[in-house]
Design a protein around this motif. Structure first.
Motif, PDB file in Angstrom:
ATOM      1  N   VAL A 110       0.838  -1.204   0.000  1.00  0.00           N
ATOM      2  CA  VAL A 110       0.000   0.000   0.000  1.00  0.00           C
ATOM      3  C   VAL A 110       0.872   1.252   0.000  1.00  0.00           C
ATOM      4  CG1 VAL A 110      -1.808   1.261   1.227  1.00  0.00           C
ATOM      5  CG2 VAL A 110      -1.867  -1.231   1.175  1.00  0.00           C
ATOM      6  N   TYR A 111       1.984   1.183   0.729  1.00  0.00           N
ATOM      7  CA  TYR A 111       2.907   2.322   0.741  1.00  0.00           C
ATOM      8  C   TYR A 111       3.425   2.605  -0.670  1.00  0.00           C
ATOM      9  CZ  TYR A 111       7.221   4.957   1.421  1.00  0.00           C
ATOM     10  OH  TYR A 111       8.219   5.886   1.321  1.00  0.00           O
ATOM     11  N   GLN A 112       3.677   1.566  -1.437  1.00  0.00           N
ATOM     12  CA  GLN A 112       4.113   1.760  -2.821  1.00  0.00           C
ATOM     13  C   GLN A 112       3.035   2.490  -3.629  1.00  0.00           C
ATOM     14  OE1 GLN A 112       7.145   1.152  -3.899  1.00  0.00           O
ATOM     15  NE2 GLN A 112       7.807   0.234  -1.974  1.00  0.00           N
ATOM     16  N   ASP A 113       1.761   2.206  -3.313  1.00  0.00           N
ATOM     17  CA  ASP A 113       0.666   2.922  -3.978  1.00  0.00           C
ATOM     18  C   ASP A 113       0.684   4.404  -3.622  1.00  0.00           C
ATOM     19  OD1 ASP A 113      -0.194   0.527  -5.058  1.00  0.00           O
ATOM     20  OD2 ASP A 113      -1.689   0.159  -3.495  1.00  0.00           O
ATOM     21  N   VAL A 114       0.993   4.705  -2.347  1.00  0.00           N
ATOM     22  CA  VAL A 114       1.082   6.108  -1.926  1.00  0.00           C
ATOM     23  C   VAL A 114       2.213   6.809  -2.682  1.00  0.00           C
ATOM     24  CG1 VAL A 114       1.443   7.681   0.009  1.00  0.00           C
ATOM     25  CG2 VAL A 114       0.196   5.554   0.372  1.00  0.00           C
ATOM     26  N   LEU A 115       3.355   6.137  -2.779  1.00  0.00           N
ATOM     27  CA  LEU A 115       4.491   6.712  -3.506  1.00  0.00           C
ATOM     28  C   LEU A 115       4.147   6.946  -4.973  1.00  0.00           C
ATOM     29  CD1 LEU A 115       7.801   4.964  -2.348  1.00  0.00           C
ATOM     30  CD2 LEU A 115       7.021   7.283  -1.886  1.00  0.00           C
ATOM     31  N   GLY A 116       3.480   5.969  -5.581  1.00  0.00           N
ATOM     32  CA  GLY A 116       3.099   6.106  -6.985  1.00  0.00           C
ATOM     33  C   GLY A 116       2.171   7.291  -7.200  1.00  0.00           C
ATOM     34  N   ALA A 117       1.225   7.469  -6.281  1.00  0.00           N
ATOM     35  CA  ALA A 117       0.307   8.598  -6.389  1.00  0.00           C
ATOM     36  C   ALA A 117       1.043   9.927  -6.220  1.00  0.00           C
ATOM     37  CB  ALA A 117      -0.796   8.469  -5.333  1.00  0.00           C
ATOM     38  N   ARG A 118       2.053   9.918  -5.363  1.00  0.00           N
ATOM     39  CA  ARG A 118       2.847  11.139  -5.164  1.00  0.00           C
ATOM     40  C   ARG A 118       3.607  11.501  -6.440  1.00  0.00           C
ATOM     41  NH1 ARG A 118       8.375  11.587  -1.656  1.00  0.00           N
ATOM     42  NH2 ARG A 118       8.467  13.858  -1.375  1.00  0.00           N
ATOM     43  N   LEU A 119       4.192  10.490  -7.089  1.00  0.00           N
ATOM     44  CA  LEU A 119       4.968  10.730  -8.302  1.00  0.00           C
ATOM     45  C   LEU A 119       4.105  11.287  -9.427  1.00  0.00           C
ATOM     46  CD1 LEU A 119       7.281   7.570  -8.322  1.00  0.00           C
ATOM     47  CD2 LEU A 119       7.957   9.935  -7.847  1.00  0.00           C
ATOM     48  N   THR A 120       2.841  10.841  -9.485  1.00  0.00           N
ATOM     49  CA  THR A 120       1.922  11.303 -10.536  1.00  0.00           C
ATOM     50  C   THR A 120       1.062  12.469 -10.070  1.00  0.00           C
ATOM     51  OG1 THR A 120       0.282   9.646  -9.856  1.00  0.00           O
ATOM     52  CG2 THR A 120       1.827   9.014 -11.591  1.00  0.00           C
ATOM     53  N   GLU A 121       1.322  12.937  -8.832  1.00  0.00           N
ATOM     54  CA  GLU A 121       0.575  14.049  -8.245  1.00  0.00           C
ATOM     55  C   GLU A 121      -0.929  13.758  -8.225  1.00  0.00           C
ATOM     56  OE1 GLU A 121       1.645  17.714 -10.097  1.00  0.00           O
ATOM     57  OE2 GLU A 121       3.743  17.590  -9.472  1.00  0.00           O
ATOM     58  N   ASP A 122      -1.268  12.507  -7.965  1.00  0.00           N
ATOM     59  CA  ASP A 122      -2.665  12.085  -7.875  1.00  0.00           C
ATOM     60  C   ASP A 122      -3.079  12.124  -6.401  1.00  0.00           C
ATOM     61  OD1 ASP A 122      -5.133  10.870  -7.921  1.00  0.00           O
ATOM     62  OD2 ASP A 122      -4.507   9.145  -9.120  1.00  0.00           O
ATOM     63  N   HIS A 123      -3.509  13.291  -5.950  1.00  0.00           N
ATOM     64  CA  HIS A 123      -3.815  13.500  -4.541  1.00  0.00           C
ATOM     65  C   HIS A 123      -4.944  12.602  -4.064  1.00  0.00           C
ATOM     66  CE1 HIS A 123      -5.518  15.592  -0.982  1.00  0.00           C
ATOM     67  NE2 HIS A 123      -4.252  15.887  -0.736  1.00  0.00           N
ATOM     68  N   ARG A 124      -5.985  12.443  -4.867  1.00  0.00           N
ATOM     69  CA  ARG A 124      -7.142  11.625  -4.472  1.00  0.00           C
ATOM     70  C   ARG A 124      -6.727  10.180  -4.214  1.00  0.00           C
ATOM     71  NH1 ARG A 124     -12.655  12.161  -5.157  1.00  0.00           N
ATOM     72  NH2 ARG A 124     -12.321  14.062  -6.376  1.00  0.00           N
ATOM     73  N   SER A 125      -5.927   9.605  -5.116  1.00  0.00           N
ATOM     74  CA  SER A 125      -5.477   8.217  -4.934  1.00  0.00           C
ATOM     75  C   SER A 125      -4.565   8.095  -3.720  1.00  0.00           C
ATOM     76  CB  SER A 125      -4.731   7.731  -6.184  1.00  0.00           C
ATOM     77  OG  SER A 125      -5.610   7.665  -7.290  1.00  0.00           O
ATOM     78  N   ALA A 126      -3.776   9.140  -3.460  1.00  0.00           N
ATOM     79  CA  ALA A 126      -2.887   9.122  -2.295  1.00  0.00           C
ATOM     80  C   ALA A 126      -3.699   9.104  -1.000  1.00  0.00           C
ATOM     81  CB  ALA A 126      -1.964  10.330  -2.323  1.00  0.00           C
ATOM     82  N   VAL A 127      -4.789   9.864  -0.956  1.00  0.00           N
ATOM     83  CA  VAL A 127      -5.648   9.878   0.224  1.00  0.00           C
ATOM     84  C   VAL A 127      -6.239   8.489   0.475  1.00  0.00           C
ATOM     85  CG1 VAL A 127      -7.826  10.754   1.175  1.00  0.00           C
ATOM     86  CG2 VAL A 127      -6.204  12.332   0.115  1.00  0.00           C
ATOM     87  N   VAL A 128      -6.734   7.864  -0.593  1.00  0.00           N
ATOM     88  CA  VAL A 128      -7.317   6.520  -0.469  1.00  0.00           C
ATOM     89  C   VAL A 128      -6.279   5.533   0.051  1.00  0.00           C
ATOM     90  CG1 VAL A 128      -8.305   4.578  -1.756  1.00  0.00           C
ATOM     91  CG2 VAL A 128      -9.053   6.910  -2.260  1.00  0.00           C
ATOM     92  N   ALA A 129      -5.071   5.582  -0.506  1.00  0.00           N
ATOM     93  CA  ALA A 129      -4.026   4.634  -0.131  1.00  0.00           C
ATOM     94  C   ALA A 129      -3.545   4.867   1.297  1.00  0.00           C
ATOM     95  CB  ALA A 129      -2.860   4.717  -1.117  1.00  0.00           C
ATOM     96  N   VAL A 130      -3.359   6.106   1.693  1.00  0.00           N
ATOM     97  CA  VAL A 130      -2.816   6.368   3.023  1.00  0.00           C
ATOM     98  C   VAL A 130      -3.857   6.049   4.094  1.00  0.00           C
ATOM     99  CG1 VAL A 130      -3.460   8.809   3.376  1.00  0.00           C
ATOM    100  CG2 VAL A 130      -1.275   7.963   4.256  1.00  0.00           C
ATOM    101  N   ARG A 131      -5.134   6.204   3.778  1.00  0.00           N
ATOM    102  CA  ARG A 131      -6.171   5.807   4.733  1.00  0.00           C
ATOM    103  C   ARG A 131      -6.165   4.293   4.921  1.00  0.00           C
ATOM    104  NH1 ARG A 131     -11.545   9.244   3.190  1.00  0.00           N
ATOM    105  NH2 ARG A 131     -12.382   8.075   4.962  1.00  0.00           N
ATOM    106  N   GLU A 132      -5.932   3.571   3.828  1.00  0.00           N
ATOM    107  CA  GLU A 132      -5.826   2.115   3.941  1.00  0.00           C
ATOM    108  C   GLU A 132      -4.592   1.730   4.756  1.00  0.00           C
ATOM    109  OE1 GLU A 132      -6.493  -1.979   3.550  1.00  0.00           O
ATOM    110  OE2 GLU A 132      -7.784  -0.210   3.448  1.00  0.00           O
TER     111      GLU A 132
END
Length: 345
Positions: free
Chosen positions: A155-177
């Motif tokens: 899941v942390y890798q998903d947060v990193l991926g969202a950060r790299l693509t500046e996808d804030h919404r996906s980062a919120v979903v991943a970090v909550r998980e």
């Protein structure tokens, strides 16, 4: 039969309704009947469904006797769901609980293991004891906690991926998980190893955490970023720090006595440096790679994440966290240098 006009739902009423309908089931097929789901976890409400598990020598699914049994209970208690498995099927499931690691098992399998073995027995206690003789809730809980923390790496890798693509919404979903997985690991180690996010917050109240920490968990899992932080990465970073604090508690339960900062607090350390305890070793990320770190350094990192002096955290985790028995200041300075080298600061 319980009159429909006096229907109510509690364990006592469910037990009475089941006992009243047992005569429909054949006596030559040894079985045990258990209450599973929310009612067995003491989370049932008057509107909760009633889930029963019937374990029999031979499956009775589709037989007239089981249908008659279910009809009578449904007339008394309204909606009732009955699962029926054979003793052999139940035994295979319990055998999976003996695996050294659960990484190869699906979340559904883990849910069934816990749900079936930690149920409220309504009939057939002797049969149930035979079926669960090889099951250890303590062993299962430790493995489940490890399973959650290992999943958190993905899941942390998903947060990193969202950060790299500046996808804030996906980062919120991943970090909550991510925070949810840390809560699940804590629950597992406290004996509540139900491997499902359902009722997560309600179950988390059993952890008896500091009010500020519970408030941060609630805001992260339910509220999410609001106001000025609605589209700001600062909230993501604060939630990552919250995950680090919760992970600290999974390793050092005594840390619950420390004053944890709130979700909006400013704390030291790089929130994007992921920390994980796996296979008895501490791992920390640096440029998307994991490196092993000593326990002293991790203790200092936890202290920074909680805005506390390192010595205060060391007092909680014990002297075994201090491999260098010389000057403590030098030891902390050495750890700070290592953390800086690994990009954790």
């Amino acid at each position: 039969m319980i009159e429909s006009s006096t229907r109510k739902r509690d364990v006592g009423t469910i037990t009475a309704a089941v006992n009243d309908a047992l005569h429909h089931l054949p006596g030559d097929n040894r079985f045990c009947l258990m209450l599973i789901g929310s009612w067995s976890l003491n989370l049932g409400t008057p509107t909760s469904d009633i889930d029963l598990l019937l374990v029999s020598d031979e499956r009775m699914t589709g037989t007239e006797s089981l249908q008659a049994f279910q009809r009578q209970i449904a007339l008394s208690l309204s909606w009732v769901q009955i699962e029926n498995v054979s003793r052999e099927e139940f035994g295979r499931l319990v055998a999976k609980a003996q695996l050294p690691s659960y990484q190869s098992l699906s979340s559904r399998t883990l849910e069934l293991i816990y749900k079936y073995t930690n149920s409220h027995v309504l009939h057939g206690n002797d049969v149930f004891r035979e079926l669960t003789e090889a099951f250890s809730l303590e062993d299962f809980s430790v493995k489940i906690a490890d399973y959650y923390m290992s999943r958190s790496m993905n899941v942390y890798q998903d947060v990193l991926g969202a950060r790299l693509t500046e996808d804030h919404r996906s980062a919120v979903v991943a970090v909550r998980e991510l925070v949810g997985l840390a809560v699940d690991a804590l629950l597992a180690l406290r004996g509540d190893a139900y491997p499902k996010a359902k009722w997560r917050l309600k179950r988390a109240t059993r952890l008896q955490l500091a009010p500020s920490l519970m408030a941060a968990i609630d805001r992260c899992l339910v509220g999410g970023p609001t106001g000025e932080l609605a589209d700001h990465w600062q909230w993501i970073e604060n939630a990552l720090m919250l995950f680090r604090q919760l992970h600290f508690l999974t390793v050092y339960p005594g840390g619950a006595t420390l004053p944890f900062p709130g979700l909006d607090a400013t704390v030291a350390g790089n929130p994007w440096a992921f920390v994980l305890r796996a296979n008895g070793k501490w791992l920390i990320t640096h440029q998307d790679r994991f490196f092993e770190a000593n326990e002293q350094s991790i203790t200092v990192l936890f202290a920074l994440a909680m805005a506390l002096p390192p010595a205060q955290v060391i007092n909680v985790v014990g002297n075994n966290a201090v491999p260098n028995h010389g000057d403590s200041t030098t030891s902390v300075d050495t750890s700070l240098q290592l953390l800086e080298k690994l990009g954790a600061l």
